[in-house]
Design a protein around this motif. Structure first.
Motif, PDB file in Angstrom:
ATOM      1  N   LYS A 160       0.697  -1.348  -0.042  1.00 31.94           N
ATOM      2  CA  LYS A 160       0.087  -0.022   0.014  1.00 31.94           C
ATOM      3  C   LYS A 160       0.866   1.097   0.043  1.00 31.94           C
ATOM      4  O   LYS A 160       0.689   2.183  -0.640  1.00 31.94           O
ATOM      5  CB  LYS A 160      -0.833  -0.037   1.368  1.00 31.94           C
ATOM      6  N   ALA A 161       1.854   1.180   0.806  1.00 31.10           N
ATOM      7  CA  ALA A 161       2.886   2.433   0.888  1.00 31.10           C
ATOM      8  C   ALA A 161       3.607   2.633  -0.526  1.00 31.10           C
ATOM      9  O   ALA A 161       3.774   3.723  -0.948  1.00 31.10           O
ATOM     10  CB  ALA A 161       3.934   2.191   2.075  1.00 31.10           C
ATOM     11  N   MET A 162       3.864   1.590  -1.081  1.00 28.62           N
ATOM     12  CA  MET A 162       4.377   1.515  -2.497  1.00 28.62           C
ATOM     13  C   MET A 162       3.582   2.009  -3.579  1.00 28.62           C
ATOM     14  O   MET A 162       3.913   3.034  -4.394  1.00 28.62           O
ATOM     15  CB  MET A 162       5.041   0.462  -2.914  1.00 28.62           C
ATOM     16  N   THR A 163       2.180   1.705  -3.353  1.00 26.09           N
ATOM     17  CA  THR A 163       1.212   2.148  -4.411  1.00 26.09           C
ATOM     18  C   THR A 163       1.281   3.651  -4.336  1.00 26.09           C
ATOM     19  O   THR A 163       0.931   4.395  -5.155  1.00 26.09           O
ATOM     20  CB  THR A 163      -0.124   1.487  -4.062  1.00 26.09           C
ATOM     21  N   ASN A 164       1.281   4.252  -2.869  1.00 27.32           N
ATOM     22  CA  ASN A 164       1.083   5.772  -2.795  1.00 27.32           C
ATOM     23  C   ASN A 164       2.119   6.424  -3.236  1.00 27.32           C
ATOM     24  O   ASN A 164       2.023   7.626  -3.361  1.00 27.32           O
ATOM     25  CB  ASN A 164       0.827   5.826  -1.282  1.00 27.32           C
ATOM     26  N   PRO A 210       5.759   0.020 -10.865  1.00 31.48           N
ATOM     27  CA  PRO A 210       4.910  -0.681 -12.098  1.00 31.48           C
ATOM     28  C   PRO A 210       3.972  -1.365 -11.292  1.00 31.48           C
ATOM     29  O   PRO A 210       4.233  -2.023  -9.940  1.00 31.48           O
ATOM     30  CB  PRO A 210       5.947  -1.382 -12.874  1.00 31.48           C
ATOM     31  N   ASN A 211       2.750  -1.755 -11.857  1.00 30.67           N
ATOM     32  CA  ASN A 211       1.765  -2.469 -11.234  1.00 30.67           C
ATOM     33  C   ASN A 211       2.194  -3.817 -10.913  1.00 30.67           C
ATOM     34  O   ASN A 211       1.949  -4.381  -9.815  1.00 30.67           O
ATOM     35  CB  ASN A 211       0.553  -2.514 -12.325  1.00 30.67           C
ATOM     36  N   MET A 212       3.329  -4.557 -11.701  1.00 35.81           N
ATOM     37  CA  MET A 212       3.525  -5.934 -11.360  1.00 35.81           C
ATOM     38  C   MET A 212       4.276  -6.062 -10.284  1.00 35.81           C
ATOM     39  O   MET A 212       4.255  -6.923  -9.276  1.00 35.81           O
ATOM     40  CB  MET A 212       4.512  -6.194 -12.797  1.00 35.81           C
ATOM     41  N   VAL A 213       5.038  -5.007  -9.886  1.00 33.49           N
ATOM     42  CA  VAL A 213       5.829  -4.949  -8.716  1.00 33.49           C
ATOM     43  C   VAL A 213       5.058  -5.027  -7.417  1.00 33.49           C
ATOM     44  O   VAL A 213       5.042  -5.688  -6.414  1.00 33.49           O
ATOM     45  CB  VAL A 213       6.901  -3.767  -8.605  1.00 33.49           C
ATOM     46  N   LEU A 214       4.030  -3.901  -7.677  1.00 35.35           N
ATOM     47  CA  LEU A 214       3.032  -3.922  -6.507  1.00 35.35           C
ATOM     48  C   LEU A 214       2.238  -5.113  -6.180  1.00 35.35           C
ATOM     49  O   LEU A 214       2.139  -5.587  -5.181  1.00 35.35           O
ATOM     50  CB  LEU A 214       1.951  -2.886  -6.862  1.00 35.35           C
ATOM     51  N   GLN A 215       1.829  -5.887  -7.283  1.00 34.87           N
ATOM     52  CA  GLN A 215       1.190  -7.190  -7.076  1.00 34.87           C
ATOM     53  C   GLN A 215       2.065  -8.183  -6.694  1.00 34.87           C
ATOM     54  O   GLN A 215       1.600  -8.877  -5.539  1.00 34.87           O
ATOM     55  CB  GLN A 215       0.531  -7.621  -8.649  1.00 34.87           C
ATOM     56  N   MET A 216       3.148  -8.346  -7.082  1.00 37.67           N
ATOM     57  CA  MET A 216       4.176  -9.101  -6.637  1.00 37.67           C
ATOM     58  C   MET A 216       4.447  -9.251  -4.986  1.00 37.67           C
ATOM     59  O   MET A 216       4.511  -9.834  -4.356  1.00 37.67           O
ATOM     60  CB  MET A 216       5.302  -9.278  -7.253  1.00 37.67           C
ATOM     61  N   THR A 217       4.734  -7.656  -4.668  1.00 34.43           N
ATOM     62  CA  THR A 217       4.881  -7.389  -3.175  1.00 34.43           C
ATOM     63  C   THR A 217       3.687  -7.793  -2.431  1.00 34.43           C
ATOM     64  O   THR A 217       3.771  -8.432  -1.386  1.00 34.43           O
ATOM     65  CB  THR A 217       5.115  -5.997  -3.154  1.00 34.43           C
ATOM     66  N   ALA A 218       2.204  -7.490  -3.055  1.00 31.60           N
ATOM     67  CA  ALA A 218       1.269  -7.935  -2.120  1.00 31.60           C
ATOM     68  C   ALA A 218       0.995  -9.405  -1.944  1.00 31.60           C
ATOM     69  O   ALA A 218       0.705  -9.838  -0.768  1.00 31.60           O
ATOM     70  CB  ALA A 218      -0.010  -7.313  -2.995  1.00 31.60           C
ATOM     71  N   LYS A 232      12.469 -12.431  -7.044  1.00 36.19           N
ATOM     72  CA  LYS A 232      11.785 -12.846  -8.516  1.00 36.19           C
ATOM     73  C   LYS A 232      11.623 -11.463  -9.007  1.00 36.19           C
ATOM     74  O   LYS A 232      11.748 -11.460 -10.313  1.00 36.19           O
ATOM     75  CB  LYS A 232      10.251 -13.437  -8.442  1.00 36.19           C
ATOM     76  N   VAL A 233      11.068 -10.208  -8.338  1.00 31.68           N
ATOM     77  CA  VAL A 233      10.884  -9.057  -9.151  1.00 31.68           C
ATOM     78  C   VAL A 233      12.422  -8.565  -9.647  1.00 31.68           C
ATOM     79  O   VAL A 233      12.301  -8.017 -10.738  1.00 31.68           O
ATOM     80  CB  VAL A 233      10.232  -8.248  -8.184  1.00 31.68           C
ATOM     81  N   ALA A 234      13.315  -8.640  -8.617  1.00 30.48           N
ATOM     82  CA  ALA A 234      14.783  -8.314  -8.974  1.00 30.48           C
ATOM     83  C   ALA A 234      15.274  -9.081 -10.054  1.00 30.48           C
ATOM     84  O   ALA A 234      15.920  -8.456 -11.055  1.00 30.48           O
ATOM     85  CB  ALA A 234      15.685  -8.516  -7.821  1.00 30.48           C
ATOM     86  N   ASP A 235      14.980 -10.343 -10.317  1.00 31.85           N
ATOM     87  CA  ASP A 235      15.484 -11.164 -11.352  1.00 31.85           C
ATOM     88  C   ASP A 235      14.959 -10.707 -12.667  1.00 31.85           C
ATOM     89  O   ASP A 235      15.655 -10.745 -13.707  1.00 31.85           O
ATOM     90  CB  ASP A 235      15.194 -12.676 -11.166  1.00 31.85           C
ATOM     91  N   PHE A 236      13.582 -10.547 -12.639  1.00 30.47           N
ATOM     92  CA  PHE A 236      12.756 -10.095 -13.684  1.00 30.47           C
ATOM     93  C   PHE A 236      13.431  -8.891 -14.331  1.00 30.47           C
ATOM     94  O   PHE A 236      13.704  -8.673 -15.559  1.00 30.47           O
ATOM     95  CB  PHE A 236      11.391 -10.009 -13.376  1.00 30.47           C
ATOM     96  N   TYR A 237      13.392  -7.885 -13.597  1.00 32.44           N
ATOM     97  CA  TYR A 237      13.782  -6.478 -14.053  1.00 32.44           C
ATOM     98  C   TYR A 237      15.362  -6.552 -14.293  1.00 32.44           C
ATOM     99  O   TYR A 237      15.701  -5.646 -14.970  1.00 32.44           O
ATOM    100  CB  TYR A 237      13.374  -5.405 -12.985  1.00 32.44           C
ATOM    101  N   GLU A 238      16.239  -7.116 -13.835  1.00 25.84           N
ATOM    102  CA  GLU A 238      17.554  -7.402 -14.218  1.00 25.84           C
ATOM    103  C   GLU A 238      17.666  -7.893 -15.409  1.00 25.84           C
ATOM    104  O   GLU A 238      18.314  -7.435 -16.533  1.00 25.84           O
ATOM    105  CB  GLU A 238      18.314  -8.278 -13.219  1.00 25.84           C
ATOM    106  N   ALA A 239      16.884  -8.791 -15.987  1.00 25.14           N
ATOM    107  CA  ALA A 239      16.822  -9.388 -17.328  1.00 25.14           C
ATOM    108  C   ALA A 239      16.033  -8.484 -18.199  1.00 25.14           C
ATOM    109  O   ALA A 239      16.815  -8.380 -19.374  1.00 25.14           O
ATOM    110  CB  ALA A 239      15.945 -10.753 -17.331  1.00 25.14           C
TER     111      ALA A 239
END
Length: 409
Positions: free
Chosen positions: A328-332, A337-345, A359-366
């Motif tokens: 929620k704090a990240m959304t504010n 990006p929306n994908m990061v918010l969903q994965m965090t939730a 997994k988020v870090a791996d995805f965005y590094e790629a």
């Protein structure tokens, strides 16, 4: 900040072990008394000891090179591997330090070993070298010492440093090629204007006719640069100095530049994804090490590499400290990006936040890797076309009078 790091001297010694066998070697210590005490703890009866003479003109022994973040990453991996294999911490430092090819790195490692042998914690020893072990690194090591899983934490630190340096290398790769080509282009154009165009101008002066507009424009540019080259290069150098000086001291300027960079058409997406990857990777490492979330966010703020995201992390930390959920704090903040918010939730709800952040870090590094490769492929023909037009235009402008003469004849 600790005091400026000092070079610790090396002593050459000769002695005998507990069985009376003759031994000799080298030891790093602040003075000969501490060197003798260190050797006595290792069971050596010192017979002779003297400072190691410095090699003439720096010849001999390991070369002294600047310690790079990659050196720290490799050191962390070596230390983690040895501790997992059951090698004691002090002995691990001795093995890594004595075998390092960089004399500066070797001296620093052996200095840390001496402090640990003297009773300091590893965290305290590392904090004496703030240029190479930042607060994030030291906080992770401290967490490992307090929880008794230092080998596991060092493994996580090594992975974090390796992935962080790999990400930085990708960003530098994206920036280096266009900048290098532009610098070469400026040098080539300057040489043409200062040395080649004047030769054509002397030849044109014998024509006795007015020059075509493009040719006259290039000739005027050449004359201006010949007469005012000191002002042109001086102004450029001064502008670069003022820009660098102001950028280092003005947070508002850095924030404005970071905002502008994120909005750029090609570079912006790369920088945004790199910042998200750093955020996720750093938070994952801190959280997996057992650091409380609020405290972990404090370390993440300085590691994202972009003030826009750094301000967002500060805001997240404030909201989380008052009981707001992380997603929620990240959304504010409005920057993730929306994908990061969903994965965090999902990570918060399932109790596997560190796994999801990884997994988020791996995805965005790629993603950064793919974008950098695509950027290089895209920029190469564009830059070559622009340079061809500029340099080709200068060459054509110089030959226009000759073409006109040929047409008249």
């Amino acid at each position: 900040m600790a005091a400026k790091e000092k070079e610790i001297p090396i002593f050459i010694w000769e002695g005998a072990d507990r069985n009376g066998n003759r031994k000799k070697g080298e030891v790093l210590a602040k003075n000969s008394a501490l060197a003798k005490a260190q050797l006595r703890r290792e069971g050596i009866n010192v017979l002779k000891i003297k400072p190691k003479p410095k090699p003439l003109f720096g010849i001999g022994g390991p070369k002294k090179k600047a310690i790079t973040p990659l050196d720290i990453a490799i050191f962390s991996r070596q230390l983690a591997t040895m501790m997992k294999a059951g090698v004691p911490l002090v002995q691990s430092f001795e093995i890594v330090g004595n075998g390092h090819e960089n004399a500066n790195m070797s001296e620093m490692i052996l200095a840390i070993k001496a402090d640990v042998e003297g009773g300091s914690s590893l965290t305290e020893a590392l904090r004496k070298f703030p240029l190479h072990f930042d607060d994030l690194y030291c906080n992770l090591v401290q967490a490992g010492e307090h929880t008794g899983i230092l080998d596991s934490i060092l493994d996580k630190v090594a992975t974090y440093k390796e992935k962080t340096e790999a990400l930085k290398a990708k960003i530098k790769k994206a920036m280096f090629y266009p900048i290098a080509v532009m610098v070469v282009a400026v040098i080539v154009i300057t040489i043409l204007l200062l040395f080649v165009i004047p030769q054509f101008e002397d030849m044109f002066s014998n024509f006795g006719a007015s020059l075509p507009a493009p040719t006259q424009f290039v000739v005027d540019m050449s004359r201006f640069l010949q007469e005012w080259w000191w002002a042109v290069f001086g102004s450029a150098g001064l502008a670069i100095f003022v820009f660098s000086y102001t950028k280092k001291r003005s947070r508002k300027m850095r924030e404005g530049l970071d905002k502008l960079a994120l909005k750029m058409a090609i570079i912006g997406p790369i920088l945004e994804k790199a910042a998200v990857a750093r955020y996720a990777r750093t938070l994952q490492t801190m959280f997996a090490a057992g650091t409380p979330l609020v405290e972990a966010l404090g370390s993440v703020s300085g590691a994202v590499g972009n003030i826009v995201f750094s301000n967002a992390v500060d805001q997240i930390q404030q909201e989380v400290s008052t009981g707001t959920q992380l997603n929620k704090a990240m959304t504010n903040t409005g920057v993730f990006p929306n994908m990061v918010l969903q994965m965090t939730a999902i990570g918060e709800e399932s109790g596997a936040l560190d796994t999801m952040l990884g997994k988020v870090a791996d995805f965005y590094e790629a993603e950064v890797d793919n974008l950098v490769d695509g950027l290089t492929s895209l920029l190469e023909p564009i830059i070559m076309s622009v340079l061809g037009v500029i340099i080709g235009g200068i060459v054509v402008a110089m030959y226009l009078p000759i073409f006109q003469m040929g047409a008249v004849v």
